[in-house]
Scaffold this motif. Structure first.
Motif, PDB file in Angstrom:
ATOM      1  N   ASP A 100       0.836  -1.196   0.000  1.00  0.00           N
ATOM      2  CA  ASP A 100       0.000   0.000   0.000  1.00  0.00           C
ATOM      3  C   ASP A 100       0.877   1.255   0.000  1.00  0.00           C
ATOM      4  O   ASP A 100       2.089   1.203   0.198  1.00  0.00           O
ATOM      5  N   GLU A 101       0.243   2.398  -0.241  1.00  0.00           N
ATOM      6  CA  GLU A 101       0.963   3.659  -0.380  1.00  0.00           C
ATOM      7  C   GLU A 101       1.720   4.026   0.903  1.00  0.00           C
ATOM      8  O   GLU A 101       2.808   4.603   0.855  1.00  0.00           O
ATOM      9  N   LYS A 102       1.147   3.697   2.066  1.00  0.00           N
ATOM     10  CA  LYS A 102       1.785   4.055   3.339  1.00  0.00           C
ATOM     11  C   LYS A 102       3.152   3.381   3.475  1.00  0.00           C
ATOM     12  O   LYS A 102       4.085   3.972   4.029  1.00  0.00           O
ATOM     13  N   GLN A 103       3.256   2.142   3.013  1.00  0.00           N
ATOM     14  CA  GLN A 103       4.539   1.453   3.077  1.00  0.00           C
ATOM     15  C   GLN A 103       5.577   2.167   2.231  1.00  0.00           C
ATOM     16  O   GLN A 103       6.711   2.391   2.662  1.00  0.00           O
ATOM     17  N   VAL A 104       5.194   2.504   0.997  1.00  0.00           N
ATOM     18  CA  VAL A 104       6.131   3.129   0.059  1.00  0.00           C
ATOM     19  C   VAL A 104       6.602   4.486   0.592  1.00  0.00           C
ATOM     20  O   VAL A 104       7.764   4.867   0.422  1.00  0.00           O
ATOM     21  N   LYS A 105       5.720   5.214   1.273  1.00  0.00           N
ATOM     22  CA  LYS A 105       6.073   6.543   1.781  1.00  0.00           C
ATOM     23  C   LYS A 105       7.060   6.473   2.960  1.00  0.00           C
ATOM     24  O   LYS A 105       7.547   7.512   3.420  1.00  0.00           O
ATOM     25  N   LYS A 106       7.354   5.282   3.459  1.00  0.00           N
ATOM     26  CA  LYS A 106       8.342   5.126   4.529  1.00  0.00           C
ATOM     27  C   LYS A 106       9.756   4.980   3.972  1.00  0.00           C
ATOM     28  O   LYS A 106      10.731   5.001   4.731  1.00  0.00           O
ATOM     29  N   LEU A 107       9.887   4.812   2.653  1.00  0.00           N
ATOM     30  CA  LEU A 107      11.198   4.595   2.054  1.00  0.00           C
ATOM     31  C   LEU A 107      11.999   5.898   1.999  1.00  0.00           C
ATOM     32  O   LEU A 107      11.455   6.972   1.757  1.00  0.00           O
ATOM     33  N   ARG A 108      13.329   5.768   2.232  1.00  0.00           N
ATOM     34  CA  ARG A 108      14.231   6.919   2.164  1.00  0.00           C
ATOM     35  C   ARG A 108      15.528   6.498   1.484  1.00  0.00           C
ATOM     36  O   ARG A 108      16.008   5.365   1.668  1.00  0.00           O
ATOM     37  N   VAL A 109      16.096   7.391   0.723  1.00  0.00           N
ATOM     38  CA  VAL A 109      17.399   7.146   0.117  1.00  0.00           C
ATOM     39  C   VAL A 109      18.411   6.814   1.221  1.00  0.00           C
ATOM     40  O   VAL A 109      18.423   7.467   2.272  1.00  0.00           O
ATOM     41  N   GLY A 110      19.239   5.803   0.985  1.00  0.00           N
ATOM     42  CA  GLY A 110      20.262   5.428   1.951  1.00  0.00           C
ATOM     43  C   GLY A 110      19.882   4.285   2.859  1.00  0.00           C
ATOM     44  O   GLY A 110      20.722   3.794   3.616  1.00  0.00           O
ATOM     45  N   MET A 111      18.600   3.852   2.821  1.00  0.00           N
ATOM     46  CA  MET A 111      18.209   2.690   3.628  1.00  0.00           C
ATOM     47  C   MET A 111      18.988   1.462   3.184  1.00  0.00           C
ATOM     48  O   MET A 111      19.252   1.274   1.985  1.00  0.00           O
TER      49      MET A 111
END
Length: 226
Positions: free
Chosen positions: A36-47
């Motif tokens: 879902d969209e909420k999962q994707v919005k937790k992603l950050r460069v460098g993870m």
């Protein structure tokens, strides 16, 4: 005249087949990674990869010859009308195995390109997942009792991680969630139901809301016994 009779009989036969085929119950067919969209919005460069796994789960497509990118693919075919929903997400890692790029059918958070090691207020970051952790699905019993309890059937999933994420998403939105079977074994298909009522009509509003929330095509169906 005889030819016309044969044509008429053929048309009647075809229409009869169509009528009876519409009466046959066809199950929804979900395949791949439900995200879902909420999962994707937790992603950050460098993870790192552990953090991405914790947020998105195990990718559907894993190329052993290319460890720099993971592909998450989801396909849902409705048993009701045959329509198909397809969504995909590709995450790419740099040489140090840190997240560098995300492409696909999802919208990223506005702070995605700010490195994960830089603090951002009110941004939910993912902690590394415990090694070999397996999410445990816990089902809530239906609050209604008796026969003919109706519920919104969201879909059927064989991936426990997908079931858990969908369950959490629905519960956070205030829906009562029931799973069938409750004690599913690894790899066994689990049906996810949300909300309960004593009539189909009472669930019509929730059916539309759940479809919008989960980006699936749920149906109203009788809730099977636990």
């Amino acid at each position: 005249m005889l030819k016309a009779v044969f044509i008429a009989l053929a048309l009647v036969s075809l229409s009869g087949c169509t009528f009876f085929s519409n009466l046959v119950y066809k199950i929804d067919i979900p395949q791949g990674n439900y995200i879902d969209e909420k999962q994707v919005k937790k992603l950050r460069v460098g993870m790192n990869k552990d953090q991405v796994l914790f947020v998105l789960g195990t990718p559907m497509v894993n190329n052993s010859f290319d460890t720099t990118s993971w592909s998450y693919i989801y396909r849902f075919k409705s048993g009701r009308n045959g329509s198909v929903i397809k969504r995909s997400l590709v995450v790419t890692f740099d040489e140090e195995e840190n997240l560098a790029e995300v492409t696909g059918d999802y919208e990223l958070h506005e702070n995605f390109h700010i490195p994960v090691d830089e603090d951002i207020p009110e941004f939910e970051q993912a902690e590394p997942a415990p090694e070999a952790a397996t999410p445990k699905v816990v089902a809530k019993p239906a609050s209604l009792t008796g026969d003919n309890i109706w519920s919104v059937k969201v879909g059927e999933f064989a991936n426990q991680q997908n079931v858990k994420r969908l369950q959490v998403q629905l519960e956070q939105a205030g829906y009562e969630v029931n799973l069938r079977p409750i004690d599913a074994e690894a790899g066994q298909t689990v049906s996810v139901y949300a909300a309960v009522a004593h009539s189909k009509e009472a669930l019509q509003e929730q059916l539309e809301a759940i479809a919008e929330l989960t980006k699936t095509q749920p149906i109203v169906a009788l809730l099977p016994p636990a």
